[in-house]
Design an enzyme around this catalytic site. Sequence first.
Site, mmCIF file in Angstrom:
data_model
loop_
_atom_site.group_PDB
_atom_site.id
_atom_site.type_symbol
_atom_site.label_atom_id
_atom_site.label_comp_id
_atom_site.label_asym_id
_atom_site.label_seq_id
_atom_site.Cartn_x
_atom_site.Cartn_y
_atom_site.Cartn_z
ATOM 1 N N SER A 158 0.849 -1.190 0.000
ATOM 2 C CA SER A 158 0.000 0.000 0.000
ATOM 3 C C SER A 158 0.884 1.239 0.000
ATOM 4 O O SER A 158 2.095 1.136 0.207
ATOM 5 C CB SER A 158 -0.911 -0.005 1.225
ATOM 6 O OG SER A 158 -0.275 0.666 2.292
ATOM 7 N N LYS A 159 0.272 2.380 -0.205
ATOM 8 C CA LYS A 159 1.090 3.582 -0.320
ATOM 9 C C LYS A 159 1.808 3.927 0.980
ATOM 10 O O LYS A 159 2.748 4.695 0.991
ATOM 11 C CB LYS A 159 0.265 4.758 -0.829
ATOM 12 C CG LYS A 159 -0.857 5.196 0.076
ATOM 13 C CD LYS A 159 -1.427 6.521 -0.432
ATOM 14 C CE LYS A 159 -2.432 7.125 0.516
ATOM 15 N NZ LYS A 159 -3.791 6.665 0.314
#
Length: 457
Positions: A227-228
């Site tokens: 994920s970011k």
Amino acid sequence: MSNIRVRFAPSPTGFFHIGSARTALFNWLYARHTGGTFILRIEDTDTARNTDESLKVLVDGMRWLGLDWDEGPDVGGEYSPYFQSQRGAIYQEYIQKLRDNGRAYEKDGAVWLRVLGEHYMVYDEHKKCEVEKVKVEPIVIDDAIRGRVEQKVDQDFVIVRSDGSPVFHLVNVVDDITMAISHVIRGEDHLPNTGKHIELYRALGVVPPVFAHIPLILKTDGKGKMSKRDKGALIEEYQTRGYLPSAVVNYIALLGWNPKDATEVFTADELIARFDLPGVNSSASRFDEQKMDFFNTEHLRRMPIENLTWVVAPRLAEAGVIDDETDEDYLQSVLRLCQEKIRTIEDLPEFVRFFFKDDFVIDTKTLEKLRKKSDPRERVKELLPLLEMLGVFNEAGLDELIDKTAESLGHKKFDYFPVVRLAVSGQGGGPDLLGLLATLGRKRVIERMQKFIVMEI
Ligand code: GLU
């Protein structure tokens, strides 16, 4: 130029995720490998998240990676505009086509796509109500990466919301049709949409493009999708930390693409020559930060010294290590010596600072350790006059001199090496000592050794 037309169609969110960058890269590599056209299309219909700043992050990231586009923002092209937000009239035209041929109808304020076949009502356990379904044969997707995938599209679906905005499926397909896209290479998260997309192509009487869905990138521990928020997930991070774009490109290419031999280090041109869709793995890959660093080191090592100098000079200047007065040849010889050792450009200013600055401090831990074996000050004192007299101040000359001194005074050669290193650099480690001394040059070495002898330590 071939008829192959591929596109990268990001929705700017303010981040350029490594997964998106890889999708962009695979499209770009495929276009360059086949002599096709690479298009950048901005899916900016979610106006709340689409700001100029979000677009800039993307465009800057793409440019930094060297993924140049043949059509799209800034460069234009015959299929413009390349922003979904500016293509409203085109979508209306296609919605009208679907209404005209009976494949779209209005219900409850929304526009629906009619799936062909016998419609019937059935009780839905989840929704706890009756829903309308259609008797259909599965749609077969002949995915260039995944192989054969079957999907049933057995319900009519909304293509224009009741507020008048067309949904993702419709605009995405209309854009691909009107931009004459031949291959849709995108993330696996879009595979579940593909049945609906093919249904839309059929409703519009257009042959669908080839689909190729790239598997996910998992977190290092393999538990879930990157994920970011995960370290190493954003391209901006590599930009600011001074990674080489060629190394990032190399690493993300191998996060999913398999060259089918043991080669690991590739330039962009080598990737272009060898990349093809059948070589893309059909299973997920795991992100590994150490592997990224490995590629960075490898690319740094292979860089011509002039290029390396050009890349690192601004960072060294920013860190106050060099300035306008710094001698270019001296800088190059320092970099030539350290090139093998550096992992990232981020570490470089600290690694080379002592070559340019005399104000380093002596590492006390190293000093204490050395003191246990012999007297550092004495060893430096013994060498100093000899160094002043040494004919040629180069690696071979220095090696011989230290060797002879040690022998004649009954010490070991390696009683001198770490002591000299500490005196002239303040550190216990660093680049090869003889190279280090030769690079620093006689004047600096002698001054630093003199200072070491009188220093209060
Ligand atoms: N805008 C979509 C995304 O960012 C791209 C969809 C596609 O490539 O078809 O995931």
